[in-house]
Design a protein around this motif. Structure first.
Motif, PDB file in Angstrom:
ATOM      1  N   LYS A  98       0.734 -73.923  76.010  1.00 17.29           N
ATOM      2  CA  LYS A  98       0.718 -72.669  76.755  1.00 17.29           C
ATOM      3  C   LYS A  98       1.162 -72.990  78.168  1.00 17.29           C
ATOM      4  CE  LYS A  98      -2.133 -68.682  78.053  1.00 17.29           C
ATOM      5  NZ  LYS A  98      -3.479 -68.041  77.937  1.00 17.29           N
ATOM      6  N   VAL A  99       2.372 -72.561  78.479  1.00 15.79           N
ATOM      7  CA  VAL A  99       2.995 -72.881  79.762  1.00 15.79           C
ATOM      8  C   VAL A  99       3.284 -71.579  80.504  1.00 15.79           C
ATOM      9  CG1 VAL A  99       5.017 -73.881  80.874  1.00 15.79           C
ATOM     10  CG2 VAL A  99       4.026 -74.984  78.855  1.00 15.79           C
ATOM     11  N   GLY A 100       2.866 -71.497  81.769  1.00 11.79           N
ATOM     12  CA  GLY A 100       3.080 -70.302  82.567  1.00 11.79           C
ATOM     13  C   GLY A 100       4.173 -70.483  83.606  1.00 11.79           C
ATOM     14  N   ARG A 101       4.964 -69.437  83.805  1.00 13.77           N
ATOM     15  CA  ARG A 101       5.997 -69.409  84.840  1.00 13.77           C
ATOM     16  C   ARG A 101       5.991 -68.033  85.496  1.00 13.77           C
ATOM     17  NH1 ARG A 101       5.767 -74.065  83.712  1.00 13.77           N
ATOM     18  NH2 ARG A 101       7.448 -75.460  82.966  1.00 13.77           N
ATOM     19  N   THR A 102       5.972 -68.007  86.824  1.00 12.04           N
ATOM     20  CA  THR A 102       6.025 -66.737  87.543  1.00 12.04           C
ATOM     21  C   THR A 102       7.482 -66.331  87.777  1.00 12.04           C
ATOM     22  OG1 THR A 102       6.016 -67.804  89.714  1.00 12.04           O
ATOM     23  CG2 THR A 102       3.858 -67.296  88.711  1.00 12.04           C
ATOM     24  N   ARG A 160      11.338 -68.757  88.270  1.00 14.88           N
ATOM     25  CA  ARG A 160      12.485 -68.502  87.391  1.00 14.88           C
ATOM     26  C   ARG A 160      12.087 -68.010  86.002  1.00 14.88           C
ATOM     27  NH1 ARG A 160      14.511 -72.816  85.996  1.00 14.88           N
ATOM     28  NH2 ARG A 160      12.952 -74.275  86.819  1.00 14.88           N
ATOM     29  N   ALA A 161      10.991 -67.255  85.919  1.00 14.39           N
ATOM     30  CA  ALA A 161      10.550 -66.747  84.622  1.00 14.39           C
ATOM     31  C   ALA A 161      11.598 -65.856  83.963  1.00 14.39           C
ATOM     32  CB  ALA A 161       9.244 -65.979  84.781  1.00 14.39           C
ATOM     33  N   THR A 162      12.312 -65.088  84.771  1.00 16.54           N
ATOM     34  CA  THR A 162      13.287 -64.150  84.197  1.00 16.54           C
ATOM     35  C   THR A 162      14.362 -64.885  83.402  1.00 16.54           C
ATOM     36  OG1 THR A 162      12.923 -62.620  86.032  1.00 16.54           O
ATOM     37  CG2 THR A 162      14.923 -62.304  84.724  1.00 16.54           C
ATOM     38  N   GLY A 163      14.917 -65.941  83.973  1.00 14.90           N
ATOM     39  CA  GLY A 163      15.950 -66.704  83.268  1.00 14.90           C
ATOM     40  C   GLY A 163      15.408 -67.391  82.020  1.00 14.90           C
ATOM     41  N   ILE A 164      14.155 -67.841  82.090  1.00 14.77           N
ATOM     42  CA  ILE A 164      13.553 -68.512  80.934  1.00 14.77           C
ATOM     43  C   ILE A 164      13.337 -67.514  79.803  1.00 14.77           C
ATOM     44  CG2 ILE A 164      11.588 -69.866  80.125  1.00 14.77           C
ATOM     45  CD1 ILE A 164      11.171 -70.768  83.037  1.00 14.77           C
ATOM     46  N   VAL A 165      12.813 -66.332  80.145  1.00 19.78           N
ATOM     47  CA  VAL A 165      12.609 -65.299  79.125  1.00 19.78           C
ATOM     48  C   VAL A 165      13.942 -64.883  78.520  1.00 19.78           C
ATOM     49  CG1 VAL A 165      11.835 -62.927  78.720  1.00 19.78           C
ATOM     50  CG2 VAL A 165      10.463 -64.456  80.143  1.00 19.78           C
ATOM     51  N   HIS A 166      14.963 -64.783  79.368  1.00 19.56           N
ATOM     52  CA  HIS A 166      16.288 -64.383  78.872  1.00 19.56           C
ATOM     53  C   HIS A 166      16.806 -65.396  77.850  1.00 19.56           C
ATOM     54  CE1 HIS A 166      20.691 -63.491  79.216  1.00 19.56           C
ATOM     55  NE2 HIS A 166      20.207 -62.266  79.154  1.00 19.56           N
ATOM     56  N   VAL A 222       5.811 -64.828  73.962  1.00 21.98           N
ATOM     57  CA  VAL A 222       5.947 -64.611  75.398  1.00 21.98           C
ATOM     58  C   VAL A 222       4.938 -63.554  75.812  1.00 21.98           C
ATOM     59  CG1 VAL A 222       7.446 -63.577  77.144  1.00 21.98           C
ATOM     60  CG2 VAL A 222       8.336 -65.347  75.631  1.00 21.98           C
ATOM     61  N   GLN A 223       4.160 -63.853  76.850  1.00 17.64           N
ATOM     62  CA  GLN A 223       3.076 -62.958  77.266  1.00 17.64           C
ATOM     63  C   GLN A 223       3.107 -62.749  78.784  1.00 17.64           C
ATOM     64  OE1 GLN A 223      -0.817 -63.147  75.185  1.00 17.64           O
ATOM     65  NE2 GLN A 223      -1.669 -63.645  77.182  1.00 17.64           N
ATOM     66  N   PRO A 224       3.767 -61.692  79.253  1.00 18.50           N
ATOM     67  CA  PRO A 224       3.796 -61.399  80.695  1.00 18.50           C
ATOM     68  C   PRO A 224       2.561 -60.620  81.120  1.00 18.50           C
ATOM     69  CG  PRO A 224       5.673 -60.411  79.492  1.00 18.50           C
ATOM     70  CD  PRO A 224       4.638 -60.793  78.500  1.00 18.50           C
ATOM     71  N   GLY A 228      -1.120 -64.622  96.590  1.00 22.75           N
ATOM     72  CA  GLY A 228      -1.312 -64.473  98.030  1.00 22.75           C
ATOM     73  C   GLY A 228      -1.587 -63.034  98.389  1.00 22.75           C
ATOM     74  N   ASP A 229      -0.742 -62.470  99.238  1.00 28.26           N
ATOM     75  CA  ASP A 229      -0.961 -61.099  99.686  1.00 28.26           C
ATOM     76  C   ASP A 229      -0.180 -60.076  98.854  1.00 28.26           C
ATOM     77  OD1 ASP A 229       1.554 -61.826 100.450  1.00 28.26           O
ATOM     78  OD2 ASP A 229       1.359 -61.169 102.540  1.00 28.26           O
ATOM     79  N   HIS A 230       0.346 -60.490  97.715  1.00 28.98           N
ATOM     80  CA  HIS A 230       1.085 -59.553  96.873  1.00 28.98           C
ATOM     81  C   HIS A 230       0.806 -59.863  95.400  1.00 28.98           C
ATOM     82  CE1 HIS A 230       3.703 -63.092  96.844  1.00 28.98           C
ATOM     83  NE2 HIS A 230       4.315 -62.591  95.783  1.00 28.98           N
ATOM     84  N   LYS A 231       1.437 -59.080  94.532  1.00 29.35           N
ATOM     85  CA  LYS A 231       1.311 -59.281  93.093  1.00 29.35           C
ATOM     86  C   LYS A 231       2.633 -59.804  92.538  1.00 29.35           C
ATOM     87  CE  LYS A 231      -2.759 -57.140  92.811  1.00 29.35           C
ATOM     88  NZ  LYS A 231      -4.008 -57.759  92.324  1.00 29.35           N
ATOM     89  N   THR A 232       2.523 -60.573  91.474  1.00 32.11           N
ATOM     90  CA  THR A 232       3.723 -61.034  90.777  1.00 32.11           C
ATOM     91  C   THR A 232       3.446 -60.997  89.276  1.00 32.11           C
ATOM     92  OG1 THR A 232       5.410 -62.762  90.674  1.00 32.11           O
ATOM     93  CG2 THR A 232       3.112 -63.487  90.762  1.00 32.11           C
ATOM     94  N   VAL A 233       4.433 -61.341  88.496  1.00 29.93           N
ATOM     95  CA  VAL A 233       4.273 -61.422  87.046  1.00 29.93           C
ATOM     96  C   VAL A 233       4.322 -62.873  86.624  1.00 29.93           C
ATOM     97  CG1 VAL A 233       5.317 -60.887  84.807  1.00 29.93           C
ATOM     98  CG2 VAL A 233       5.213 -59.127  86.579  1.00 29.93           C
ATOM     99  N   ASN A 234       3.306 -63.289  85.900  1.00 33.27           N
ATOM    100  CA  ASN A 234       3.293 -64.619  85.302  1.00 33.27           C
ATOM    101  C   ASN A 234       3.571 -64.466  83.812  1.00 33.27           C
ATOM    102  OD1 ASN A 234       2.450 -67.641  85.424  1.00 33.27           O
ATOM    103  ND2 ASN A 234       1.262 -66.812  83.720  1.00 33.27           N
ATOM    104  N   VAL A 235       4.516 -65.236  83.321  1.00 32.46           N
ATOM    105  CA  VAL A 235       4.868 -65.190  81.903  1.00 32.46           C
ATOM    106  C   VAL A 235       4.358 -66.454  81.228  1.00 32.46           C
ATOM    107  CG1 VAL A 235       6.705 -64.981  80.203  1.00 32.46           C
ATOM    108  CG2 VAL A 235       6.931 -63.833  82.420  1.00 32.46           C
ATOM    109  N   SER A 236       3.470 -66.277  80.260  1.00 36.96           N
ATOM    110  CA  SER A 236       2.971 -67.416  79.481  1.00 36.96           C
ATOM    111  C   SER A 236       3.815 -67.583  78.228  1.00 36.96           C
ATOM    112  CB  SER A 236       1.507 -67.200  79.088  1.00 36.96           C
ATOM    113  OG  SER A 236       0.673 -67.175  80.214  1.00 36.96           O
TER     114      SER A 236
END
Length: 436
Positions: free
Chosen positions: A185-189, A193-199, A216-218, A224-232
């Protein structure tokens, strides 16, 4: 669902004859019959109604009997997937079952709705590995495959058993697995470069070796002070890490999988990690039937075309806007693609499966085990064939018409029903002005 919910009686059957008696009494008193196996019905159709009803709870009927010579097992409908995992492991280190990944799901509903898991690319669905069943029909008879006939046996393997009777038990084929499997189970935000990996995953996941399943589980996470998407990227490989690593380097290089990401273990130990337990959790945990309350809305759909990087970025932005959302994207391919859509009522074979705005249409498709009343439902006051056909085509595609024919033969007066059950042919006579 609006209006009051009336619960007349709860029956906790201890013997198959109790199930037969419940069917007789519910018919005599014109009560709806609801059957609950594990209670994971996403819309509560196995245990709530607007009408007075009898709840038949199958949790006491959960015996699992193994036949080592034929490598099969009889599994009563009240058994959970976790109890099935555990029972298989007690009998063999090299056998498994291609069922789902949540150990508290009941086998009764899981199998009758189709039932998929992380072995489906090699062995197909749960229902593709069922070779017999026992069912109580409208006439309170206990039928097996031979006495119920091939049409009804076909219908209950993916068409929703609750439309046709009460499932007592299933006979399943067990499948071969190596003594050692590999999990990661490897996570990338997005920033990693999660977008390229998912692609890249979208282009290769369904064509990988059948021994490898990568989900794939986004989901939205704080950064920090914002939100992002982590893709497992969550995977099961039927083999060793030594075999897996060069395969990933050659076919899925963007993930940059490392040896320390991989955990080798037995198949039954991997089921615990897929259920989000910590590494080292005792296998006996699988016998815990307690379900922690979780509330949410589940939807499913099917994707037949690749999503561009631009499209993926649109999905990430929408997820961050909504925040409380998680997706699971599951690749099919291999055995799933080789089984005809008509082999069982479950027709969704050659595609990706995940929840996105980039989905099937005309009609939208959906998976019965992810029941969704919003795609259409019927009520006693407004039960029409055309209304049922809307959700029926989404769940079963062209198999819906065959299911209706089976229903008409085995339950013509629609005793076994819910808001999204298969209707009998008599509904064709309904003259209500029903619009889609």
């Amino acid at each position: 669902m609006t209006g009051p919910v009336f619960k007349t009686l709860i029956i906790t059957a201890l013997h198959e004859s109790h199930v037969q008696a419940t069917v007789v009494c519910a018919r005599y008193h014109t009560l709806e019959l609801k059957t609950r196996s594990g209670g994971h019905d996403y819309e509560g159709q196995s245990y709530v109604s607007n009408n007075q009803f009898v709840l038949l709870d199958m949790f006491n009927l959960r015996c699992i009997t193994f036949d080592h010579e034929s490598e099969t097992a009889w599994v009563q409908a009240g058994a959970t997937l976790g109890e099935l995992y555990h029972g298989i492991a007690e009998n063999s280190k090299i056998l498994a079952s291609p069922v789902g990944v949540s150990p508290t799901i009941g086998t009764g509903g899981h199998f009758s709705g189709g039932g998929y898991g992380n072995l489906m690319r090699k062995y197909g669905l749960s229902v593709d590995n069922i070779i017999n069943a026992h069912l109580v029909d409208i006439n309170e008879r206990i039928l097996d495959r031979k006495s119920m006939g091939e049409d009804l046996f076909w219908a209950i393997r993916g068409g929703g058993g609750a439309s046709f009777g009460v499932i007592l038990q299933w006979r399943i084929k067990l499948v071969a697995v190596p003594e050692t499997v590999t999990y990661f189970k490897v996570g990338r935000t997005i920033e990693e470069r999660a977008t390229g990996i998912v692609h890249q995953w979208m282009h290769i996941a369904h064509n990988l070796l059948e021994e490898l399943f990568i989900r794939v589980q986004p989901q939205v996470v704080p950064a920090g002070d914002h939100k992002t998407v982590n893709v497992s990227f969550i995977a099961l490989y039927l083999g060793s890490a030594e075999q897996l690593l060069p395969l990933m380097e050659r076919l899925f290089s963007k993930l940059e999988l490392r040896p320390e990401d991989c955990q080798e273990m037995s198949w039954v130990e991997s089921t615990l990690l897929w259920a989000d337990f910590q590494s080292g959790t005792p296998v006996s945990t699988l016998l815990n039937r307690t379900v922690m309350p979780a509330y949410g809305k589940f939807k499913s759909d099917y994707v037949r075309n690749y999503i561009t990087k631009k499209g993926l970025n649109q999905i990430w932005r929408k997820m961050i806007e909504v925040e409380k959302v998680i997706m699971q994207w599951n690749p099919y391919g291999e055995m799933m693609s080789r089984i005809p859509e008509t082999a069982t009522p479950f027709p969704h074979r050659s595609m990706y499966e995940f929840m996105t705005p980039f989905v099937t249409n005309l009609p939208r498709e959906s998976f019965l085990n992810y029941r969704d009343l919003e795609i259409r439902n019927t009520t006693d006051a407004y039960r029409t064939y055309s209304g049922a056909r809307v959700y029926g085509m989404k769940y079963f595609k062209d198999n819906f018409e065959r299911l209706v024919k089976v229903k008409t033969v085995v339950d013509p007066w629609d005793f076994f029903r819910n808001l999204q059950s298969v209707p009998p042919n008599k509904w064709h006579l309904d003259t209500n002005n029903d619009k889609n």
